[in-house]
Enzyme design. Structure first.
Site, PDB file in Angstrom:
ATOM      1  N   TYR A 140       0.775  -1.233   0.000  1.00  0.00           N
ATOM      2  CA  TYR A 140       0.000   0.000   0.000  1.00  0.00           C
ATOM      3  C   TYR A 140       0.812   1.292   0.000  1.00  0.00           C
ATOM      4  O   TYR A 140       0.247   2.364  -0.169  1.00  0.00           O
ATOM      5  CB  TYR A 140      -0.983  -0.017   1.176  1.00  0.00           C
ATOM      6  CG  TYR A 140      -2.051  -1.075   0.999  1.00  0.00           C
ATOM      7  CD1 TYR A 140      -3.135  -0.851   0.168  1.00  0.00           C
ATOM      8  CD2 TYR A 140      -1.940  -2.307   1.630  1.00  0.00           C
ATOM      9  CE1 TYR A 140      -4.106  -1.823  -0.023  1.00  0.00           C
ATOM     10  CE2 TYR A 140      -2.906  -3.292   1.444  1.00  0.00           C
ATOM     11  CZ  TYR A 140      -3.981  -3.046   0.617  1.00  0.00           C
ATOM     12  OH  TYR A 140      -4.931  -4.016   0.419  1.00  0.00           O
TER      13      TYR A 140
ATOM     14  N   PHE B  10     -10.227  -3.961  10.913  1.00  0.00           N
ATOM     15  CA  PHE B  10     -11.427  -3.988  10.066  1.00  0.00           C
ATOM     16  C   PHE B  10     -11.069  -4.357   8.633  1.00  0.00           C
ATOM     17  O   PHE B  10      -9.990  -4.235   8.193  1.00  0.00           O
ATOM     18  CB  PHE B  10     -12.159  -2.640  10.094  1.00  0.00           C
ATOM     19  CG  PHE B  10     -11.271  -1.432   9.884  1.00  0.00           C
ATOM     20  CD1 PHE B  10     -10.925  -1.023   8.604  1.00  0.00           C
ATOM     21  CD2 PHE B  10     -10.779  -0.704  10.963  1.00  0.00           C
ATOM     22  CE1 PHE B  10     -10.117   0.101   8.397  1.00  0.00           C
ATOM     23  CE2 PHE B  10      -9.976   0.401  10.775  1.00  0.00           C
ATOM     24  CZ  PHE B  10      -9.649   0.811   9.489  1.00  0.00           C
TER      25      PHE B  10
END
Length: 413
Positions: A125, A413
């Site tokens: 990322y 999450f």
């Protein structure tokens, strides 16, 4: 290469196929009814999917609408999740298209100024402007060696087991009181507390069911909570050699925090404590008579992305005054690439584009790493990620971007 326009939100009817495709890439088996019904936390209008010609789901992605604490403020944050690409569609630009679609829509719709995610792999990322902004301590120690320093105040409150519903009620009040002071901490409404209490047997890793305790003062007020599980083990000699796996410990007072940890370290038949998601600089170390009894192997936690540099920098507070021009390098989001005039102090901040001469040059990943106050701009300068143009600018900026409370994110999450 994949066009971002080829991605589309998934419907409720398509959720079973979508969720199964996601779990398959992660190597997970279906858990409970997750693949059969849309979870309460899911926002399908913010999901993205790519469908292959044979009707298979080739890529998945989504966003949760969250609120995250940053230094001195609470800011809307896009919680990026469900990101997978099928092996059949690798190296076609699918992930790049998904990241571009998400960030462009957030920018054009004046959505959340920040995006955050938990990275499955550390090399993915950074090229999209994300950087680790919190750390998890991966703490471990022998309970026999973890005596407290003389004089540690355990207070007059009590620590006692609680059933899940009573624990949730007390923990929610404590979490709400604390979350606004700790950068990296997210709000939890009822849906997220329900998710936090899920404890499927398939996910216990050989340990027992999750246990819950509350710290309560003499007047009945709940001031702290902990969640943990125990992995039972016996040696060949018949000696207890269990491990307490600590998932969360928080309290509104130092005595309450110390009392919760004393309870966990004194559990019967336990010889080792592990706290994988505790902060790397957890105060526990400073309660111990022997600080070396607690080992830490820090790992990255929450990854952060400044979607809109101006709005993000203006949203947080700065404990020391700052007035300078930052030249931000952002190859993936061109609206951020340029010079930004930042004025900030403990009460507020202003940030806007400028054509003034820069005091610092910084890439957007380094800015994201420093944003919550957990990584010093001085450290990033030493790594070649920050260039000082005006003498003393790094010292000033590093001081202004710091925060007295280390960032911490207990919510995956």
């Amino acid at each position: 290469m994949t066009d971002p326009a080829d991605l589309r939100p998934v419907t409720a009817e398509e959720w079973p196929a979508f969720s199964r495709a996601m779990l398959e890439v992660f190597g997970d088996d279906p858990i409970g009814d997750f693949t059969e019904r849309v979870p309460p936390t899911a926002e399908l209008d913010r999901s993205l999917s790519l469908w292959a010609g044979d009707g298979r789901v080739a890529a998945t992605g989504g966003i949760y609408s969250r609120q995250v604490t940053v230094p001195g403020a609470v800011v809307p944050c896009a919680g990026v999740t469900w990101v997978t690409v099928s092996p059949t569609h690798r190296r076609r630009g699918v992930l790049t298209a998904m990241m571009r679609r998400q960030l462009t829509e957030l920018h054009e719709q004046q959505g959340e100024p920040l995006a955050a995610l938990w990275a499955s792999e550390g090399s993915i990322y950074g090229r999209f402007g994300y950087a680790p902004a919190t750390q998890r301590g991966n703490l471990r120690g022998s309970t026999r060696d973890m005596a407290f320093r003389p004089g540690v105040d355990l207070g007059t409150g009590t620590v006692a087991p609680a059933d899940p519903e009573a624990w949730r009620a007390g923990a929610a009040r404590v979490h709400e009181a604390l979350r606004r002071w700790v950068p990296g901490t997210f709000e939890r409404d009822g849906r997220w507390w329900e998710r936090a209490l899920r404890d499927p047997a398939e996910r216990r890793g050989g340990a027992g069911a999750r246990r819950y305790v509350l710290h309560t003062e003499a007047d009945g007020e709940v001031t702290g909570f902990a969640a943990f599980r125990v992995r039972t083990r016996w040696t060949d000699d018949g000696l207890a050699d269990g491990t307490v796996l600590v998932e969360d410990v928080r309290a509104r007072s130092t005595p309450g925090y110390a009392a919760l940890w004393r309870y966990l370290l004194d559990l019967d038949l336990v010889r080792t404590v592990e706290a994988g998601y505790a902060p790397a600089d957890d105060p526990l170390r400073h309660l111990l008579a022997d600080p070396r009894a607690l080992q830490a192997r820090p790992l990255d936690g929450l990854w952060l992305r400044l979607v809109d540099v101006g709005r993000a920098l203006a949203a947080r507070r700065y404990p020391a005054p700052i007035d300078m021009v930052l030249e931000v390098r952002d190859r993936f989001c061109p609206w951020n690439d340029g010079r930004w005039w930042l004025r900030g102090h403990p009460a507020g901040a202003f940030c806007a584009p400028t054509d003034g001469d820069p005091d610092l040059v910084v890439d957007v990943e380094a800015l994201a790493a420093a944003y919550l106050g957990g990584v010093s701009l001085g450290t990033l300068q030493a790594a070649g990620r920050v260039t000082e143009v005006s003498p003393g600018a790094v010292t000033q900026a590093a001081t202004a971007f710091s925060w007295p409370v280390s960032p911490f994110c207990p919510d995956q999450f």
